[in-house]
Design an enzyme around this catalytic site. Structure first.
Site, mmCIF file in Angstrom:
data_model
loop_
_atom_site.group_PDB
_atom_site.id
_atom_site.type_symbol
_atom_site.label_atom_id
_atom_site.label_comp_id
_atom_site.label_asym_id
_atom_site.label_seq_id
_atom_site.Cartn_x
_atom_site.Cartn_y
_atom_site.Cartn_z
ATOM 1 N N GLY A 102 -3.381 5.184 -29.934
ATOM 2 C CA GLY A 102 -4.309 6.030 -30.670
ATOM 3 C C GLY A 102 -5.439 5.212 -31.263
ATOM 4 N N LYS A 103 -6.610 5.850 -31.402
ATOM 5 C CA LYS A 103 -7.758 5.198 -32.006
ATOM 6 C C LYS A 103 -8.391 6.130 -33.021
ATOM 7 C CE LYS A 103 -9.105 2.210 -28.125
ATOM 8 N NZ LYS A 103 -10.215 1.832 -27.208
ATOM 9 N N GLY A 104 -9.024 5.529 -34.022
ATOM 10 C CA GLY A 104 -9.710 6.320 -35.033
ATOM 11 C C GLY A 104 -10.770 5.490 -35.705
ATOM 12 N N LYS A 138 -0.347 0.443 -37.332
ATOM 13 C CA LYS A 138 -1.756 0.795 -37.502
ATOM 14 C C LYS A 138 -2.492 -0.400 -38.089
ATOM 15 C CE LYS A 138 -2.750 4.996 -38.728
ATOM 16 N NZ LYS A 138 -3.028 6.248 -39.510
ATOM 17 N N VAL A 149 -3.907 2.308 -33.340
ATOM 18 C CA VAL A 149 -2.465 2.430 -33.531
ATOM 19 C C VAL A 149 -1.795 1.866 -32.284
ATOM 20 C CG1 VAL A 149 -0.519 3.967 -33.950
ATOM 21 C CG2 VAL A 149 -2.763 4.496 -34.942
ATOM 22 N N HIS A 190 -10.651 4.147 -38.471
ATOM 23 C CA HIS A 190 -10.046 3.043 -39.214
ATOM 24 C C HIS A 190 -9.655 1.883 -38.311
ATOM 25 C CE1 HIS A 190 -6.854 5.653 -37.700
ATOM 26 N NE2 HIS A 190 -6.226 4.527 -37.482
ATOM 27 N N ASP A 208 -7.368 16.036 -44.458
ATOM 28 C CA ASP A 208 -7.773 15.899 -43.051
ATOM 29 C C ASP A 208 -6.735 16.524 -42.122
ATOM 30 O OD1 ASP A 208 -9.583 15.177 -41.094
ATOM 31 O OD2 ASP A 208 -8.807 13.139 -40.861
#
Length: 353
Positions: free
Chosen positions: A23-25, A44, A30, A27, A142
């Site tokens: 996963g990416k975000g 993370k 992950v 921040h 969120d």
């Protein structure tokens, strides 16, 4: 809560290999890791570019919030923390192997059945209820389909607490994701748990319709602007995801959830229910079909006994009341339990006699 050495996490992720990213975000990333005891975890960590921008607040905030919570079946639980060479937080959580609600609804070629969608709605509501009933309450800020993860049992967990705040925290600027954020949340003073209730209403519409919160190729692009007029003025069932046939016995439950969604999405905060009320409403909505199914099964078992008696009487000229009837009754019950005797066969047999 554990404190992990950076070296241990580097080994667990093959030195934070890109092949381990799940996963990416905003921040960072992950990673899927495997600890030395063989336990799979999610790790993370901020991207290497972010420290240069001094944007290290989200992970630190998530670690702060999660470290104060007791383990709960409806949220992503923190296992431990570490820090990188810049001194930035790294958090280690449970690993959710079945991805996000966003992927299930909008990427998977096999969308979930209706009963599972209702179950998901209830589990998400319970996760938020847990947060809101803390003292002081935690506001997630969120809630969206991408932040709902699924464990190995396909149970939903509320995740990503990077924007979460406690009601007694110093006032923060409004934050959230377009399409999910409460339009009333325009100033720090507007912070309340009803912000999450609005976002939950959007997720509820997403669950039922299979449509994205914001879809620019549709008109209107907003799921709220599209769905609310249909719910209020009809036809209500046009909101339902057409990829999966809606069983007749589920129709009433889905209509109740859609009406609940409209309350969550009201511009008047006083009309929006609390998360505890939402949990109760969903549980009440599914209770009646469960009772109906139980009564139906008992009725069908009684009918099967009668059918077996009649068949026995027809072929041997007796009234069917003997040892064979008992075995037939047992057979009938077993067929019902195993689902091998269709209801239409039972009713047809009874009608023809």
């Amino acid at each position: 809560m554990n404190t992990y050495e950076l070296q241990e996490l580097e080994v667990a992720t093959d030195n934070f290999s890109t092949s381990r990213i799940v996963g990416k975000g905003s921040h960072g990333c992950v990673y899927r890791g495997v600890l030395k005891d063989g336990r799979p975890v999610a790790i993370k960590k901020q991207s290497s570019e972010l420290p240069k921008l001094q944007d290290n607040t989200k992970l630190a905030n998530e670690a702060r919030i999660l470290s104060t919570l007791h383990p709960n079946s409806y949220i992503l639980n923190l296992l431990g923390i570490s820090q990188d060479t810049f001194g930035n937080k790294i958090i280690v959580t449970e690993y959710m192997q079945n991805g996000t609600l966003h992927e299930i609804l909008h990427v998977s070629t096999t969308p979930p059945p209706w009963q599972k969608r209702v179950e998901m709605a209830l589990q998400i509501a319970k996760g938020l209820c847990f947060l809101h009933e803390l003292n002081p309450s935690i506001v997630h800020r969120d809630i969206k389909s991408a932040n709902i993860l699924f464990d190995n049992n396909w149970d939903a967990r509320v995740a990503d607490f990077g924007l979460a705040v406690r009601l007694n925290d110093e006032l923060n600027l409004p934050a959230g994701t377009m399409g999910y954020i409460d339009p009333n949340y325009t100033t720090p003073g507007k912070l309340s748990t009803k912000i999450d209730v609005f976002s939950y209403g959007v997720v509820l519409l997403e669950l039922i319709s299979g449509r994205k919160a914001i879809d620019v190729i549709r008109s209107p692009a907003s799921i709220v602007e599209w769905a609310i007029p249909l719910i209020e003025h009809g036809p209500v069932m046009d909101v339902c995801d057409g990829r999966v046939p809606l069983p007749r016995y589920m129709g009433g439950v889905i209509k109740k959830l859609l009406r609940l969604a409209t309350r969550c999405l009201s511009l008047k905060e006083s009309i929006r229910p609390s998360m505890s009320e939402i949990v109760t409403n969903i549980e009440n909505a599914i209770e009646q079909p469960i009772r109906y199914d139980h009564i139906s099964i008992n009725f069908i078992r009684h009918v099967i006994v009668e059918i077996m008696r009649r068949r026995k009487s027809k072929f041997d000229g007796t009234n069917g009341v003997n040892e064979e009837q008992d075995r037939g009754s047992s057979l009938g019950n077993n067929k019902v339990c195993k689902g091998t005797l269709p209801v239409r066969e039972v009713l047809a047999d009874l009608t023809l006699k």
